[in-house]
Design an enzyme around this catalytic site. Structure first.
Site, PDB file in Angstrom:
ATOM      1  N   SER A 192      47.484  40.765  42.429  1.00  0.00           N
ATOM      2  CA  SER A 192      46.782  41.732  41.590  1.00  0.00           C
ATOM      3  C   SER A 192      47.651  42.131  40.389  1.00  0.00           C
ATOM      4  CB  SER A 192      46.369  42.938  42.440  1.00  0.00           C
ATOM      5  OG  SER A 192      45.443  43.742  41.775  1.00  0.00           O
ATOM      6  N   ASP A 350      35.297  39.619  43.556  1.00  0.00           N
ATOM      7  CA  ASP A 350      36.427  40.341  42.982  1.00  0.00           C
ATOM      8  C   ASP A 350      36.191  40.456  41.477  1.00  0.00           C
ATOM      9  OD1 ASP A 350      38.878  41.312  42.151  1.00  0.00           O
ATOM     10  OD2 ASP A 350      40.042  39.578  42.809  1.00  0.00           O
ATOM     11  N   HIS A 380      38.788  41.247  46.871  1.00  0.00           N
ATOM     12  CA  HIS A 380      40.071  41.666  46.329  1.00  0.00           C
ATOM     13  C   HIS A 380      40.924  42.361  47.397  1.00  0.00           C
ATOM     14  CE1 HIS A 380      42.822  42.464  43.012  1.00  0.00           C
ATOM     15  NE2 HIS A 380      43.098  43.589  43.646  1.00  0.00           N
TER      16      HIS A 380
END
Length: 410
Positions: A192, A350, A380
């Site tokens: 991320s 996501d 995610h």
């Protein structure tokens, strides 16, 4: 009175079911577990909104509960030696295989950067501690997990600069020798926001005239790579998906750059670009870089350009979003050509999916070797859901595939 009690009980049950239930695509496994997990995240988010509204504590201050709740004390065990150190003034947790008698072999190394939208997360969280130990054991590697400073207390570029300092410090020959690391087998990786930092560091290192030692691979796990267009197909398709809805991702971006709420509102409506950043929109034009299967039913339209996006002016966050250290997708092809081999993981459900897909496309076109692993039932943050009670099968699968790639390529 009994009827009133029954009515209240039924009403409470109905409200709870309505609140917990979140439409989850059939492709995602363990859907009810994800609903319950997301219910906790949404409840905490609502509490954070309420706290900020009342002026009690800011939003990210409340959301930090997630980081504190999963915090562990990294300690050595039978197979892994763990130390907490400072690399050029930045806190790191170093994981090393315990030496066996007469073992003089040089090892791989992985510099790992945690996620959390630059505002949350820690190298000392349970899932990251577990991942680091698994990499040490499966790869016989040294793992440097970086505890960079967080926004909103430390806006961009502070988190990036912390990471860059750690990487440059570790890549010194004398430091590599201290940890018995092979200079030709070093990776940078992150998930991320950590993937964002890993991509940015990989790019900037090659332009540093003082830097001789380079990285062998970069491994980016559902990375966030651009802040110019927050209406890509994946942002639209997954705007209400669990764990990372669009509103939260936009808030992370906004808090990374500024505490000015007008910029957050501009980002929410995708009207935050200035003329300076608009000149770089060609590098994130998803109609050119997304395969048709990812574009789906969505039609491209360029984001609106404001003379002073969000009222921030050209010297504020509108300028920061055009900085490739914040948005690595903005660099021209000439910069991409000399980058190390890449592993990019993306998830169908996501908001950041298209960032990773576009980067994989651009890297390949620039001649970089790329392994793009896409999870059709992925969401995610799944890689970090490996610890009870939020342990998901897909998280373990992602971890195994990621480490297997490092085994073969690092």
């Amino acid at each position: 009175m009994r009827l009133k009690g029954i009515f209240l009980l039924l009403s409470l049950g109905a409200f709870t079911a309505y609140y917990v239930y979140q439409p989850i695509p059939d492709e995602i496994e363990e859907r009810w577990k994800l609903m319950l997990t997301d219910c906790f995240f949404r409840s905490l988010s609502h509490l954070a909104d309420f706290s900020e509204l009342l002026g009690l504590k800011d939003y990210m201050g409340v959301m930090m509960f997630i980081t504190f709740a999963e915090r562990v004390v990294p300690v050595s065990d039978q197979g892994v030696h763990v130390t907490e150190e400072l690399f050029d003034g930045v806190e790191v947790v170093v994981y090393q295989p315990k030496l066996q008698g007469g073992d003089t072999e040089l090892r791989r190394a992985v510099i790992y950067l945690h996620g959390g939208g630059w505002c949350l997360g820690s190298a000392r969280m349970g899932p990251y501690d577990l991942l680091a130990r698994q990499m040490v054991m499966d790869l016989n590697s040294v793992v440097v997990s970086v505890e960079y400073r967080l926004a909103p207390e430390h806006h961009f570029p502070v988190p990036y600069e912390d990471v860059y300092r750690v990487v440059k410090h570790f890549l010194q020959r004398v430091v590599l020798a201290q940890y018995s690391v092979d200079p030709l087998r070093i990776a940078v990786s992150g998930d991320s926001a950590g993937g964002n930092l890993a991509a940015a560091v990989s790019q900037q290192l090659q332009h540093d005239p003082e830097q001789q030692q380079q990285l062998k691979v970069q491994a980016l796990l559902y990375p966030v790579l651009q802040a110019l267009d927050l209406n890509t197909p994946s942002y639209q398709q997954n705007q209400n998906m669990p764990i990372l809805p669009r509103t939260l991702m936009v808030r992370f971006w906004s808090e990374y750059f500024t505490s000015d709420k007008t910029f957050f509102r501009a980002m929410m409506t995708n009207t935050h670009n200035s003329p300076e950043s608009a000149a770089l929109l060609k590098f994130v034009n998803w109609s050119a870089f997304l395969p048709e299967s990812y574009r789906g039913k969505y039609n491209y339209s360029a984001p609106v350009v404001a003379l002073a996006a969000g009222g921030a002016g050209s010297d504020g966050p509108s300028r920061s979003i055009a900085d490739p250290r914040a948005s690595p997708l903005l660099v021209p092809d000439a910069v991409l050509r000399s980058l190390p081999k890449a592993y990019i993981l993306t998830c169908e459900y996501d908001v950041l999916r298209d960032d990773g897909v576009m980067y994989a496309t651009r890297l390949r076109r620039a001649g970089v070797e790329v392994t793009h692993e896409h999870y059709a039932g992925g969401f995610h943050g799944a890689l970090m859901f490996t610890v009870w009670p939020t342990d998901f099968l897909i998280g373990r699968t992602m971890t195994e595939n990621f480490i297997r790639w490092l085994q073969h390529n690092l």
